[in-house]
Enzyme design. Structure first.
Site, PDB file in Angstrom:
ATOM      1  N   SER A  75      -0.545   2.270  -2.659  1.00 28.77           N
ATOM      2  CA  SER A  75       0.775   2.504  -2.884  1.00 28.77           C
ATOM      3  C   SER A  75       1.109   3.531  -3.943  1.00 28.77           C
ATOM      4  O   SER A  75       0.402   4.828  -3.790  1.00 28.77           O
ATOM      5  CB  SER A  75       1.524   1.169  -3.243  1.00 28.77           C
ATOM      6  OG  SER A  75       2.961   1.507  -2.860  1.00 28.77           O
TER       7      SER A  75
ATOM      8  N   ASP B  95       2.217  -0.541   3.272  1.00 30.35           N
ATOM      9  CA  ASP B  95       1.572  -0.713   1.994  1.00 30.35           C
ATOM     10  C   ASP B  95       0.626  -1.643   1.978  1.00 30.35           C
ATOM     11  O   ASP B  95       0.500  -2.645   2.000  1.00 30.35           O
ATOM     12  CB  ASP B  95       2.861  -1.075   1.069  1.00 30.35           C
ATOM     13  CG  ASP B  95       2.824  -0.791  -0.347  1.00 30.35           C
ATOM     14  OD1 ASP B  95       1.733  -1.314  -0.809  1.00 30.35           O
ATOM     15  OD2 ASP B  95       3.569  -0.119  -1.059  1.00 30.35           O
TER      16      ASP B  95
END
Length: 264
Positions: A49, A161
């Site tokens: 991320s 993510d």
């Protein structure tokens, strides 16, 4: 007395694992500044991320001063745009475009430092380690918080993510050849988030509470850096300078250990 043959060998390959954490990822910049000043340059980097975003820029050779300037000038309108809520509220294609611009359109094979971005296939429930093709596209996939940002389609995979399954990719750096791993963890073990102001922040908080469960690899790092940022919001750009300062402070605190372990 420690006999010569019992001394720990100097690591041959130093890995850096950068965790996710939304805007807290700006703290990674402060950590990298301290490591650079100390002459510690990782041989391989893996990020999830926000960690993938900062890690990609760093591994592409973008100067830290430029990365820092980008962070201080960051706002939601530069990251993406609100979209019709089908698979996400926010389209972060602008972030992908900006990353591609900053790194000169590089692919993974063209990076100065070997790098991996960690995403998750929400259809199969598998961790996906991205190390080929477009770096910017991989960063976008790794940053696509499910329910908030639109996911990325890659063949028959729907990527979101990476913090969903592995928010601190220590094992990935090991797979890349690291025999000493420095991990930067932006999620304190105990924390209380600020109340959400709207539905997007509520979805973000739900996701990050889930991501706390994916910190199974924290204890596998050789050196753990944990900036003291639990009191700072995860979506407030006004904290950018403090995030970096806290990252610096946390990295400076472990420098004696790093110098000892790396025999600098």
């Amino acid at each position: 007395m420690r006999w010569p043959w019992t001394r720990r060998r100097r690591p041959k390959c130093v890995g850096l694992a950068l965790s996710g954490g939304a805007l807290r990822g700006i703290a990674h910049i402060g950590v990298l500044e301290v490591l650079e000043e100390a002459g510690i340059r990782p041989d391989v980097v893996a990020g999830t991320s926000a960690g993938a975003l900062v890690g990609a820029l760093y591994c592409a050779g973008v100067p830290l001063a430029e990365i820092k300037a980008e962070a201080l000038d960051l706002k939601w309108s530069k990251i993406g745009r609100v979209t019709r809520p089908r698979l996400g509220w926010f389209d972060i294609s602008r972030m992908e475009e900006r990353v591609n611009e900053l790194i000169g359109g590089r692919t993974f094979a063209e990076l100065e430092i070997p790098f991996a971005a960690v995403a998750a296939d929400i259809l199969s429930g598998e961790v996906v380690v991205l190390r080929e093709g477009s770096v910017a596209a991989a960063v976008r996939a790794s940053c696509s918080v499910p329910g908030v940002f639109t996911p990325c389609v890659q063949g028959d995979r729907l990527l979101v993510d990476g913090g969903l399954l592995n928010n601190l990719p220590v094992s990935v750096t090991r797979q890349m050849g690291a025999d000493y791993v420095i991990a930067v963890d932006l999620f304190p073990a105990v924390q209380r988030f600020k109340p959400p102001r709207h539905v997007a922040e509520l979805a973000m908080l739900a996701y990050f509470n889930l991501a706390l469960l994916t910190h199974r690899e924290r204890d596998d790092a050789d050196c753990l850096i944990m900036p003291q940022i639990a009191h700072l919001g995860i979506t407030d750009f006004s904290h950018a300078a403090e995030f970096m300062a806290r990252g610096r402070a946390a990295a400076e605190a472990v420098l004696p250990q790093l110098r000892r372990d790396l025999r600098l």
